[in-house]
Design a protein around this motif. Sequence first.
Motif: not given
Length: 415
Positions: A222-227, A295-300, A315-318
Motif C-alpha cells: 500500500t501507499r504506507a508501510v510499517a517497518i 527493503v530499499a525497493e519496497i520503501l522507495k 541498522i539497515l544503512l538506509l
Amino acid sequence: MKVVVMSKVKPKKKKQLSSETGKDNSVKKKKKYRIRMKFKKKAKEEKKAPSQLTRPPKDAKLFSSNWKALQEILKSNQMTAIEPKTPQQQPSGPQQEKKNKASTNVHQNNISSSKTDSEQKVKHKSVDSQAKIPVVTDANQSAASKRKNAFKANGQAAKKQKVEANESKPTEEDIWFDDVDPDDIEATVGAEAAEIMRKRQGVHKKDTHYTLVKENAFQGLTRAVAIDCEMVGVGPDGEDSILARVSLVNQFGKCVYDKFVKPSEKVTDYRTAVSGIRPQDIKDGENVATVRKEVAEILKGRIVVGHALQNDFKILLLDHPKKKIRDTQKYKPFRKTVKTNRPSLKLLCKEILNVNVQQGEHSSVQDAQATMRLYTLVKKQWEADIKNSADEKREKRKPKSPKNASKRRVAGLSF
C-alpha cells in the motif's frame, strides 16, 4: 661560796609513730568498714527476699522438681473442685494430721528460705513462685475449651466458604449490572463473569491480532508501510548490534515482508528475552546485502511508519526522505497523551489502543502492526498537520514584493 651548776633539763621527746604502724591502722579501719557494708547488704537482701521469689531457678534439676510439685498441687486442687460440697465437717484422724503436717512444713520452708544458703533459697523461691500460679478449675477449662472449639469451627467454616466461592462459578443472575466494560469486570471479578457480560452485550473478546489487523483486507503493498527490525549482540559482552530480522506490514496490518538475516559476525548475545531471536532462526537466514536491497525497493516512494525509526534505518544503512517518515515516538499528540517525551511502543498501545504488546519476547511483525494501527488511528489529523506546516514553510520562502512597486510602474507608463 658554793657554786651550784644548773644542768639544762632536756624536754621529753614525743614518740613518733612509724609509717608502718599508721598504715596498719588505716588497713584495719578499711576492713571494719567493709565488714559493716557486707552486713548492711545482707540485711537489705533479706528484706528484699520476699519480692524476689518470682525469679525462675537457674538449674535444670530445679525446673524438673518444681514442675512435679506444681503438677501435684494442680491435681489436688482439681480433685477438690470436682468433689461435691458437703456440710462443713472437719475431717478427723490421720487425714487431718497429714494436712496439718503439710501446712506446717510449707510454713517452715517459707521461714527458713531467708536463712539458708543461696542454693536452698533458689529452690524454695522456685517452688513458691510456681505455687502462686492461679488454680485452673474445671469450669475455667470447659470455658476455654468451648472458646477454642468455637474458634476452630469458625475458621473451618470460613475456609469452606472460600473453597465454595472459588469452586462456584458466577451465573447471569449474579451479574445484575449492565453498563460496565467487560474488560473491567475481567480485571475485578474474573474471566467467567466478563464472558457473561460480553454475551449479554453481544461483544467478542478483544484479541491483539484482531485489533491490529483488519480481516479480509488487501494483502499487497500500500501507499504506507510499517517497518520494524530485531537485532542481536556481537563483540565483547554483545554491546554492538547487527541485523537479525526485518518485517514490513501494509496499511491494514497484513505482513508483506518478513525475513531472518544470516549474521555476518559471531553472535555473542542473542537477546532472546527481548528480540525473540534464537540460533536456529538466523542459522540459515538471508544475506544482509540482499535484505537491504529488497527493503530499499519496497520503501522507495512510500510513507514509512515505525517507532524510533532512526534505529531501524541505522541498522539497515538506509536513508529516507523526512517528509515520508511517520515516527510514532516523535508525534506530539501521542507525547501529550502519555505525558512523556520518549514514549515506548508498549505504553502507547496500552494508553491509546488499550492493547497489550511486548508482554514477553518481542515480535517485529506485531510491533510493525502496532505502529501502523497507531498511525491509521490519527492518519487524517497527522497528514493535515504535515500539509499545513509545509504550506507555512513555502509562504516564508516566497520573496516579499516592495510596497510602491505598482505605483512606480504606473508612473513610468505615464511618461
